[in-house]
Every structure is written in structure tokens, then in C-alpha cells.
Design a protein around this motif. Structure first.
Motif, PDB file in Angstrom:
ATOM      1  N   PHE A  26     -23.432 -54.545 -17.060  1.00 54.81           N
ATOM      2  CA  PHE A  26     -23.564 -54.460 -15.608  1.00 54.81           C
ATOM      3  C   PHE A  26     -24.038 -53.105 -15.094  1.00 54.81           C
ATOM      4  O   PHE A  26     -24.374 -52.979 -13.926  1.00 54.81           O
ATOM      5  CB  PHE A  26     -22.211 -54.774 -14.942  1.00 54.81           C
ATOM      6  CG  PHE A  26     -21.689 -56.142 -15.271  1.00 54.81           C
ATOM      7  CD1 PHE A  26     -22.382 -57.280 -14.907  1.00 54.81           C
ATOM      8  CD2 PHE A  26     -20.486 -56.296 -15.947  1.00 54.81           C
ATOM      9  CE1 PHE A  26     -21.899 -58.546 -15.208  1.00 54.81           C
ATOM     10  CE2 PHE A  26     -19.988 -57.557 -16.251  1.00 54.81           C
ATOM     11  CZ  PHE A  26     -20.712 -58.686 -15.883  1.00 54.81           C
ATOM     12  N   GLY A  27     -24.025 -52.066 -15.947  1.00 55.41           N
ATOM     13  CA  GLY A  27     -24.329 -50.722 -15.474  1.00 55.41           C
ATOM     14  C   GLY A  27     -23.133 -50.178 -14.716  1.00 55.41           C
ATOM     15  O   GLY A  27     -22.024 -50.704 -14.794  1.00 55.41           O
ATOM     16  N   GLY A  28     -23.335 -49.101 -13.986  1.00 45.52           N
ATOM     17  CA  GLY A  28     -22.275 -48.539 -13.161  1.00 45.52           C
ATOM     18  C   GLY A  28     -21.563 -47.371 -13.818  1.00 45.52           C
ATOM     19  O   GLY A  28     -21.921 -46.920 -14.902  1.00 45.52           O
ATOM     20  N   GLU A  29     -20.547 -46.896 -13.124  1.00 50.53           N
ATOM     21  CA  GLU A  29     -19.772 -45.739 -13.562  1.00 50.53           C
ATOM     22  C   GLU A  29     -18.424 -46.200 -14.086  1.00 50.53           C
ATOM     23  O   GLU A  29     -17.682 -46.906 -13.404  1.00 50.53           O
ATOM     24  CB  GLU A  29     -19.574 -44.782 -12.385  1.00 50.53           C
ATOM     25  CG  GLU A  29     -18.836 -43.519 -12.748  1.00 50.53           C
ATOM     26  CD  GLU A  29     -18.656 -42.598 -11.552  1.00 50.53           C
ATOM     27  OE1 GLU A  29     -17.631 -41.903 -11.513  1.00 50.53           O
ATOM     28  OE2 GLU A  29     -19.526 -42.595 -10.657  1.00 50.53           O
ATOM     29  N   LEU A  30     -18.092 -45.772 -15.300  1.00 49.03           N
ATOM     30  CA  LEU A  30     -16.857 -46.189 -15.958  1.00 49.03           C
ATOM     31  C   LEU A  30     -15.920 -44.998 -16.132  1.00 49.03           C
ATOM     32  O   LEU A  30     -16.346 -43.944 -16.608  1.00 49.03           O
ATOM     33  CB  LEU A  30     -17.170 -46.789 -17.331  1.00 49.03           C
ATOM     34  CG  LEU A  30     -15.987 -47.190 -18.212  1.00 49.03           C
ATOM     35  CD1 LEU A  30     -15.161 -48.288 -17.545  1.00 49.03           C
ATOM     36  CD2 LEU A  30     -16.492 -47.639 -19.582  1.00 49.03           C
ATOM     37  N   THR A  31     -14.669 -45.171 -15.732  1.00 48.58           N
ATOM     38  CA  THR A  31     -13.633 -44.181 -16.015  1.00 48.58           C
ATOM     39  C   THR A  31     -12.542 -44.872 -16.832  1.00 48.58           C
ATOM     40  O   THR A  31     -12.194 -46.022 -16.574  1.00 48.58           O
ATOM     41  CB  THR A  31     -13.018 -43.586 -14.731  1.00 48.58           C
ATOM     42  OG1 THR A  31     -12.484 -44.644 -13.928  1.00 48.58           O
ATOM     43  CG2 THR A  31     -14.061 -42.822 -13.925  1.00 48.58           C
ATOM     44  N   ILE A  32     -12.043 -44.141 -17.822  1.00 49.18           N
ATOM     45  CA  ILE A  32     -11.001 -44.661 -18.708  1.00 49.18           C
ATOM     46  C   ILE A  32      -9.898 -43.628 -18.827  1.00 49.18           C
ATOM     47  O   ILE A  32     -10.166 -42.460 -19.114  1.00 49.18           O
ATOM     48  CB  ILE A  32     -11.558 -44.989 -20.105  1.00 49.18           C
ATOM     49  CG1 ILE A  32     -12.628 -46.083 -20.032  1.00 49.18           C
ATOM     50  CG2 ILE A  32     -10.433 -45.399 -21.059  1.00 49.18           C
ATOM     51  CD1 ILE A  32     -13.314 -46.377 -21.355  1.00 49.18           C
ATOM     52  N   SER A  33      -8.650 -44.056 -18.618  1.00 52.82           N
ATOM     53  CA  SER A  33      -7.471 -43.215 -18.826  1.00 52.82           C
ATOM     54  C   SER A  33      -6.606 -43.885 -19.879  1.00 52.82           C
ATOM     55  O   SER A  33      -6.350 -45.089 -19.807  1.00 52.82           O
ATOM     56  CB  SER A  33      -6.661 -43.070 -17.534  1.00 52.82           C
ATOM     57  OG  SER A  33      -7.444 -42.495 -16.524  1.00 52.82           O
ATOM     58  N   THR A  34      -6.136 -43.106 -20.844  1.00 48.70           N
ATOM     59  CA  THR A  34      -5.295 -43.657 -21.903  1.00 48.70           C
ATOM     60  C   THR A  34      -3.823 -43.354 -21.617  1.00 48.70           C
ATOM     61  O   THR A  34      -3.502 -42.504 -20.780  1.00 48.70           O
ATOM     62  CB  THR A  34      -5.658 -43.066 -23.268  1.00 48.70           C
ATOM     63  OG1 THR A  34      -5.362 -41.662 -23.252  1.00 48.70           O
ATOM     64  CG2 THR A  34      -7.125 -43.303 -23.600  1.00 48.70           C
ATOM     65  N   PHE A  35      -2.954 -44.031 -22.346  1.00 45.93           N
ATOM     66  CA  PHE A  35      -1.528 -43.733 -22.241  1.00 45.93           C
ATOM     67  C   PHE A  35      -1.270 -42.293 -22.680  1.00 45.93           C
ATOM     68  O   PHE A  35      -0.420 -41.606 -22.127  1.00 45.93           O
ATOM     69  CB  PHE A  35      -0.704 -44.712 -23.083  1.00 45.93           C
ATOM     70  CG  PHE A  35      -0.654 -46.096 -22.498  1.00 45.93           C
ATOM     71  CD1 PHE A  35       0.095 -46.363 -21.360  1.00 45.93           C
ATOM     72  CD2 PHE A  35      -1.353 -47.136 -23.091  1.00 45.93           C
ATOM     73  CE1 PHE A  35       0.151 -47.638 -20.812  1.00 45.93           C
ATOM     74  CE2 PHE A  35      -1.304 -48.421 -22.557  1.00 45.93           C
ATOM     75  CZ  PHE A  35      -0.552 -48.669 -21.418  1.00 45.93           C
ATOM     76  N   GLY A  36      -2.051 -41.816 -23.659  1.00 48.33           N
ATOM     77  CA  GLY A  36      -1.923 -40.439 -24.115  1.00 48.33           C
ATOM     78  C   GLY A  36      -2.292 -39.427 -23.050  1.00 48.33           C
ATOM     79  O   GLY A  36      -1.706 -38.340 -22.987  1.00 48.33           O
ATOM     80  N   ASP A  37      -3.267 -39.764 -22.201  1.00 49.45           N
ATOM     81  CA  ASP A  37      -3.657 -38.856 -21.107  1.00 49.45           C
ATOM     82  C   ASP A  37      -2.482 -38.554 -20.196  1.00 49.45           C
ATOM     83  O   ASP A  37      -2.430 -37.484 -19.580  1.00 49.45           O
ATOM     84  CB  ASP A  37      -4.794 -39.459 -20.269  1.00 49.45           C
ATOM     85  CG  ASP A  37      -6.107 -39.557 -21.019  1.00 49.45           C
ATOM     86  OD1 ASP A  37      -6.291 -38.828 -22.008  1.00 49.45           O
ATOM     87  OD2 ASP A  37      -6.952 -40.390 -20.612  1.00 49.45           O
ATOM     88  N   PHE A  38      -1.563 -39.497 -20.092  1.00 51.55           N
ATOM     89  CA  PHE A  38      -0.431 -39.344 -19.187  1.00 51.55           C
ATOM     90  C   PHE A  38       0.881 -39.121 -19.926  1.00 51.55           C
ATOM     91  O   PHE A  38       1.947 -39.088 -19.303  1.00 51.55           O
ATOM     92  CB  PHE A  38      -0.318 -40.570 -18.271  1.00 51.55           C
ATOM     93  CG  PHE A  38      -1.461 -40.651 -17.292  1.00 51.55           C
ATOM     94  CD1 PHE A  38      -1.405 -39.956 -16.088  1.00 51.55           C
ATOM     95  CD2 PHE A  38      -2.596 -41.379 -17.597  1.00 51.55           C
ATOM     96  CE1 PHE A  38      -2.470 -40.008 -15.196  1.00 51.55           C
ATOM     97  CE2 PHE A  38      -3.666 -41.431 -16.706  1.00 51.55           C
ATOM     98  CZ  PHE A  38      -3.596 -40.740 -15.508  1.00 51.55           C
ATOM     99  N   GLY A  39       0.820 -38.961 -21.270  1.00 52.46           N
ATOM    100  CA  GLY A  39       2.019 -38.694 -22.044  1.00 52.46           C
ATOM    101  C   GLY A  39       3.064 -39.785 -21.953  1.00 52.46           C
ATOM    102  O   GLY A  39       4.261 -39.494 -21.936  1.00 52.46           O
ATOM    103  N   MET A  40       2.609 -41.038 -21.903  1.00 51.67           N
ATOM    104  CA  MET A  40       3.545 -42.170 -21.799  1.00 51.67           C
ATOM    105  C   MET A  40       4.324 -42.334 -23.097  1.00 51.67           C
ATOM    106  O   MET A  40       3.734 -42.640 -24.137  1.00 51.67           O
ATOM    107  CB  MET A  40       2.791 -43.462 -21.508  1.00 51.67           C
ATOM    108  CG  MET A  40       2.199 -43.567 -20.131  1.00 51.67           C
ATOM    109  SD  MET A  40       3.404 -43.945 -18.868  1.00 51.67           S
ATOM    110  CE  MET A  40       3.848 -45.613 -19.293  1.00 51.67           C
ATOM    111  N   PRO A  41       5.639 -42.123 -23.057  1.00 51.90           N
ATOM    112  CA  PRO A  41       6.445 -42.305 -24.274  1.00 51.90           C
ATOM    113  C   PRO A  41       6.510 -43.768 -24.685  1.00 51.90           C
ATOM    114  O   PRO A  41       6.534 -44.660 -23.842  1.00 51.90           O
ATOM    115  CB  PRO A  41       7.827 -41.782 -23.870  1.00 51.90           C
ATOM    116  CG  PRO A  41       7.862 -41.873 -22.385  1.00 51.90           C
ATOM    117  CD  PRO A  41       6.444 -41.752 -21.904  1.00 51.90           C
ATOM    118  N   GLY A  42       6.475 -44.013 -25.985  1.00 50.93           N
ATOM    119  CA  GLY A  42       6.615 -45.369 -26.499  1.00 50.93           C
ATOM    120  C   GLY A  42       5.340 -46.183 -26.470  1.00 50.93           C
ATOM    121  O   GLY A  42       5.346 -47.345 -26.855  1.00 50.93           O
ATOM    122  N   ALA A  43       4.249 -45.607 -26.005  1.00 51.02           N
ATOM    123  CA  ALA A  43       2.979 -46.337 -25.931  1.00 51.02           C
ATOM    124  C   ALA A  43       1.994 -45.739 -26.920  1.00 51.02           C
ATOM    125  O   ALA A  43       2.046 -44.547 -27.217  1.00 51.02           O
ATOM    126  CB  ALA A  43       2.403 -46.254 -24.517  1.00 51.02           C
TER     127      ALA A  43
END
Length: 140
Positions: A26-43
Motif C-alpha cells: 500500500f505504500g505509506g509511512e510505517l512506525t513500529i514499536s516493540t515491547f523491548g522499546d518500552f521495557g515491558m517485563p514478561g514480553a
């Protein structure tokens, strides 16, 4: 801001691959955030906590489940496009079909529009309804 529907697709560990593929389609702008980016424990820190694809005319969001058993089997969504842009939709349909399954060929229907369905390689079902400008419109 107006109210609008944004499909949010849950994947079982394949969100990054899926949303990257959708950006290619589709094109466009993609942003991706991981659980690691936010320090999510247990993920799993590499799994996608949130992604957003801002394409021309629509947005699409996706993520992996926090726990592996949160998302099982087929993805739980169907995304429907209503359009009058025949060539654009033909391209999308063809690209989503690559590695997927055509459930209903994209062709003229009794109600006068072109309609088709495809399940892509990630298990997402895509429906397309294209209002044809006249009887001489190209058919797949």
C-alpha cells in the motif's frame, strides 16, 4: 477530528513481517514499536507492541499478542475496501494474492460492481468492492 474505523490486526509473532509487507503493498509511512522499546517485563522484547501504517486514504494498525496464547489460529479480522479506483485495487489484489489464497476472484458481479476476496499469507481476509465507471471498465 472525525470518527473513522482503523483496522487493528493481532498477529501471533508475525506482526513486523506482516506490516512491512503491507507497507510494500500500500505504500505509506510505517512506525513500529516493540515491547523491548518500552521495557515491558514478561514480553518478548522483539515482538511488536504497536505498529501503524499511514497510507493514502487509510490507516492500518497491528501488534503481536503479549502472551503467545493470546493470538491463535487465523487472524481475527477482515478488512474491506470500497473504492472506485479500478487499477489501484487490481494492483493491491494481485500483491495480496502472492503467497495467499484467492477466495473470490476480483470480477464484475450481478450488482454491477467488481468484487473479490483474498486471504493473504498472514491469514488476513481482504474484501474489495469497486464501483465500476461503466460497462467498458477493465475486468480481472
Amino acid at each position: 477530528m472525525t470518527t473513522r474505523l482503523i483496522p487493528y490486526i493481532q498477529f501471533a509473532g508475525a506482526a513486523r513481517e506482516a506490516v512491512t509487507f503491507y507497507q510494500e503493498v500500500f505504500g505509506g509511512e510505517l512506525t513500529i514499536s516493540t515491547f523491548g522499546d518500552f521495557g515491558m517485563p514478561g514480553a518478548d522484547p522483539s515482538h511488536v507492541m504497536h505498529s501503524e501504517l499511514k497510507a493514502d486514504g487509510f490507516d492500518l494498525m497491528g501488534a503481536d499478542g503479549l502472551e503467545p496464547d493470546q493470538v491463535v489460529g487465523e487472524t481475527r479480522i477482515s478488512a474491506a475496501f470500497m473504492s472506485d479506483e479500478v487499477e489501484r485495487v487490481l494492483g493491491w489484489f494481485a500483491r495480496l494474492s502472492d503467497g495467499g489464497t484467492v477466495r473470490q476472484p476480483l470480477e464484475k458481479q450481478v450488482w454491477g460492481d467488481m468484487y473479490g476476496e483474498v486471504t493473504d499469507r498472514f491469514g488476513v481476509r481482504w474484501m474489495f468492492n469497486v464501483a465500476l465507471p461503466g460497462d467498458d471498465a477493465p475486468l480481472a
